[in-house]
Scaffold this active site. Structure first.
Site, PDB file in Angstrom:
ATOM      1  N   GLY A  15       0.816  -1.151   0.034  1.00 16.11           N
ATOM      2  CA  GLY A  15      -0.020   0.082  -0.172  1.00 16.11           C
ATOM      3  C   GLY A  15       0.745   1.240   0.009  1.00 16.11           C
ATOM      4  O   GLY A  15       0.560   2.233   0.660  1.00 16.11           O
ATOM      5  N   VAL A  67      -2.770  -8.092  -2.637  1.00 19.08           N
ATOM      6  CA  VAL A  67      -2.334  -8.481  -1.235  1.00 19.08           C
ATOM      7  C   VAL A  67      -3.354  -9.651  -0.548  1.00 19.08           C
ATOM      8  O   VAL A  67      -2.989 -10.171   0.564  1.00 19.08           O
ATOM      9  CB  VAL A  67      -2.132  -7.270   0.044  1.00 19.08           C
ATOM     10  N   ASN A  93       1.052  -2.496   5.257  1.00 17.77           N
ATOM     11  CA  ASN A  93       0.281  -1.079   5.300  1.00 17.77           C
ATOM     12  C   ASN A  93      -0.870  -1.177   4.659  1.00 17.77           C
ATOM     13  O   ASN A  93      -2.002  -0.528   4.786  1.00 17.77           O
ATOM     14  CB  ASN A  93       1.091   0.011   4.772  1.00 17.77           C
ATOM     15  N   TYR A 159     -13.527  -3.132  10.250  1.00 22.67           N
ATOM     16  CA  TYR A 159     -12.326  -2.792  10.551  1.00 22.67           C
ATOM     17  C   TYR A 159     -11.718  -3.234  11.513  1.00 22.67           C
ATOM     18  O   TYR A 159     -10.454  -3.743  11.967  1.00 22.67           O
ATOM     19  CB  TYR A 159     -12.371  -1.414  10.403  1.00 22.67           C
ATOM     20  N   ALA A 161     -12.713  -5.866  13.463  1.00 24.30           N
ATOM     21  CA  ALA A 161     -12.536  -7.220  13.357  1.00 24.30           C
ATOM     22  C   ALA A 161     -11.223  -7.697  12.687  1.00 24.30           C
ATOM     23  O   ALA A 161     -10.246  -8.652  13.144  1.00 24.30           O
ATOM     24  CB  ALA A 161     -13.910  -7.716  12.825  1.00 24.30           C
ATOM     25  N   LYS A 163      -8.531  -5.742  12.240  1.00 25.66           N
ATOM     26  CA  LYS A 163      -7.301  -5.387  12.799  1.00 25.66           C
ATOM     27  C   LYS A 163      -6.969  -6.069  14.090  1.00 25.66           C
ATOM     28  O   LYS A 163      -5.808  -6.362  14.272  1.00 25.66           O
ATOM     29  CB  LYS A 163      -7.181  -3.871  13.020  1.00 25.66           C
TER      30      LYS A 163
END
Length: 254
Positions: A15, A67, A93, A159, A161, A163
């Site tokens: 990223g 990715v 990232n 998000y 969950a 991370k």
């Protein structure tokens, strides 16, 4: 004099064309690293970054990859190894962007996308790049997490969950490969000022800033500085850490 010196190291930033990624690229290159500029769609920005890094006297290559796809990441590893050699520093990232809403309204596809881009990206990167690090008895994995993983606010569920799953994976990875001299850490930005904010004059948010002990938002450069520290020998005895860079907005407890 203490300084961050990444001379002779090869750093991969996934990223890399994003708001935070591009500053990480510049910062690691300024510290002496050769850089792998990963992108998914923004080829033009990747080319701009490559030119910037090469102007610093460092080597830089551009690699496109998905990715969330193991074969794509393994192909990226082969291309990088052929052109620059083994990777010393991996910065995970990249993340898929989506529209936040409540759990009852969030699509199940959004949960899947966050799992794929947070957890599985890191699994694939580990499988692709850790073996060579183990062989050389050195390396750095740095995952970009978020303060949201500690906040758990409404509309953050997909998000968070993804991370929090990433957090668990990185802690286990730190235990599994630490004996080989490889560190595994996470940087957790708060709501960060980036070029987008500077262009749109949206740097200030009094509501958010009022809750932050330092009373301001952080900058993309401040995030990149912590990444550079974790990539360097100065952090040689830090592993398994989740480090908020949020002005104290979230504080992990003991």
């Amino acid at each position: 004099m203490i300084s961050i010196d990444l001379t002779g190291k090869v750093a991969l930033i996934t990223g890399a064309t994003g708001d935070l990624g591009r500053v990480m690229v510049r910062t690691l290159a300024k510290a002496g690293a050769d850089v792998v500029i990963h992108y998914n769609q923004n080829a033009a920005k990747a080319e701009e970054l490559q030119a910037e890094v090469e102007d610093m006297g460092r080597r830089a290559i551009i690699v496109q990859a998905d990715v969330t796809n193991g074969e794509s990441i393994y192909a990226m590893k082969d291309a990088v190894t052929e052109q620059l050699g083994a990777v010393d520093i991996v910065v995970a990232n990249a993340v898929i962007q989506y529209q936040w809403t409540s759990i009852l309204e969030q699509s199940v596809e959004d949960y899947a996308s966050q799992f794929e881009s947070c957890v599985m990206q890191s699994v694939y990167l580990s499988k692709a790049f850790a073996p060579a690090m183990i062989e050389r008895k050195r390396g750095r994995f740095i995952g970009i997490n978020t303060e949201c993983a500690m906040q758990n606010f409404a509309t953050q569920s997909a998000y968070v969950a993804g991370k929090r799953g990433m957090d668990g994976l990185y802690r286990v990875l730190a235990r599994e490969i630490g004996e080989h001299g490889i560190t595994v850490n996470q940087v957790a930005p708060g709501w960060t000022i980036s070029d987008r904010d500077r262009q749109n004059n949206t740097e200030r948010s009094e509501g958010y800033e009022s809750k932050v002990p330092l009373k301001r938002r952080g900058t993309d450069q401040e995030i990149a500085n912590v990444v550079a520290f974790l990539a360097s020998d100065l952090s040689s005895y830090i592993t398994g850490a989740y480090i908020p860079v949020s002005g104290g907005n979230v504080m992990p407890t003991i």
